[in-house]
Enzyme design. Structure first.
Site, PDB file in Angstrom:
ATOM      1  N   CYS A  48       0.826  -1.037   0.481  1.00 49.48           N
ATOM      2  CA  CYS A  48       0.176   0.396  -0.189  1.00 49.48           C
ATOM      3  C   CYS A  48       0.746   1.470   0.242  1.00 49.48           C
ATOM      4  O   CYS A  48       1.841   1.425   0.792  1.00 49.48           O
ATOM      5  CB  CYS A  48      -0.996  -0.030   1.055  1.00 49.48           C
ATOM      6  SG  CYS A  48      -1.693   1.734   1.415  1.00 49.48           S
ATOM      7  N   CYS A  51      -0.031   2.888   3.522  1.00 48.32           N
ATOM      8  CA  CYS A  51       1.108   2.620   4.715  1.00 48.32           C
ATOM      9  C   CYS A  51       1.889   1.682   4.850  1.00 48.32           C
ATOM     10  O   CYS A  51       2.171   1.068   5.981  1.00 48.32           O
ATOM     11  CB  CYS A  51      -0.648   1.852   6.034  1.00 48.32           C
ATOM     12  SG  CYS A  51      -0.979   0.112   4.663  1.00 48.32           S
ATOM     13  N   CYS A  97      -7.356  -0.442   1.169  1.00 45.93           N
ATOM     14  CA  CYS A  97      -6.440  -1.755   1.501  1.00 45.93           C
ATOM     15  C   CYS A  97      -6.703  -1.840   2.742  1.00 45.93           C
ATOM     16  O   CYS A  97      -8.140  -0.506   4.007  1.00 45.93           O
ATOM     17  CB  CYS A  97      -5.111  -0.588   1.609  1.00 45.93           C
ATOM     18  SG  CYS A  97      -4.229  -1.289   3.348  1.00 45.93           S
ATOM     19  N   CYS A 100      -5.218   0.281   5.872  1.00 43.94           N
ATOM     20  CA  CYS A 100      -5.495   2.000   6.408  1.00 43.94           C
ATOM     21  C   CYS A 100      -6.934   1.921   4.963  1.00 43.94           C
ATOM     22  O   CYS A 100      -7.435   3.668   5.670  1.00 43.94           O
ATOM     23  CB  CYS A 100      -4.594   2.821   6.307  1.00 43.94           C
ATOM     24  SG  CYS A 100      -4.633   2.709   4.241  1.00 43.94           S
ATOM     25  N   CYS A 121      -6.912  -4.106 -11.109  1.00 45.52           N
ATOM     26  CA  CYS A 121      -6.669  -3.324 -11.755  1.00 45.52           C
ATOM     27  C   CYS A 121      -6.478  -2.560 -10.760  1.00 45.52           C
ATOM     28  O   CYS A 121      -7.325  -1.570 -10.164  1.00 45.52           O
ATOM     29  CB  CYS A 121      -8.081  -2.784 -12.469  1.00 45.52           C
ATOM     30  SG  CYS A 121      -7.241  -1.396 -13.575  1.00 45.52           S
TER      31      CYS A 121
END
Length: 134
Positions: A48, A51, A97, A100, A121
């Site tokens: 991510c 985070c 995510c 977060c 995607c």
């Protein structure tokens, strides 16, 4: 929803470059074929961009022809959260995510020939890449 990593938008805005903030925290989309991770082919893990949580392995990355980095599965089912997105006059599945709540991209079921038939995607701006040690 509450996430393990929970920051207000002012904090995210101070921590992230403007273009990443737009994608990750405002559900923006980068232009197709513009992302630096589109052509990334080295072994490693995609994290991510907000985070640092592990999201996708290079083992599941494939060339979809869509213009965005595509994966046929997440590193584990708990790495991402799937949410219905009714924006732009259509129904899609948004990928967030799970640590977060940052926007990563969308999930489609059009990846014929992959083990799952799915195409995560993702926006390059939503990801960071760590190459695997040789």
């Amino acid at each position: 929803m509450s996430y393990p990593i929970n920051k207000d938008n002012d904090t995210w805005k101070a921590e992230l470059p403007a273009e990443k903030f737009h994608v990750l925290r405002q559900a923006g989309t980068e232009r197709p074929w513009s992302g630096e991770l589109l052509e990334e082919k080295r072994p490693g893990v995609f994290h991510c961009g907000a985070c640092g949580a592990d999201l996708f392995s290079s083992d599941t990355k494939f060339e979809s022809g869509s213009g965005w980095p595509s994966f046929w599965d997440a590193v584990n089912p708990d790495a991402v959260e799937l949410k219905e997105d009714r924006g732009l006059g259509m129904v899609r599945t948004e990928v967030l995510c799970a640590q977060c709540g940052s926007h990563l991209g969308h999930l489609f079921d059009d990846a014929y020939g992959t083990p799952t038939g799915q195409r995560y995607c993702m926006n390059s701006l939503a990801l960071e890449f760590s190459p695997q040690d040789s």
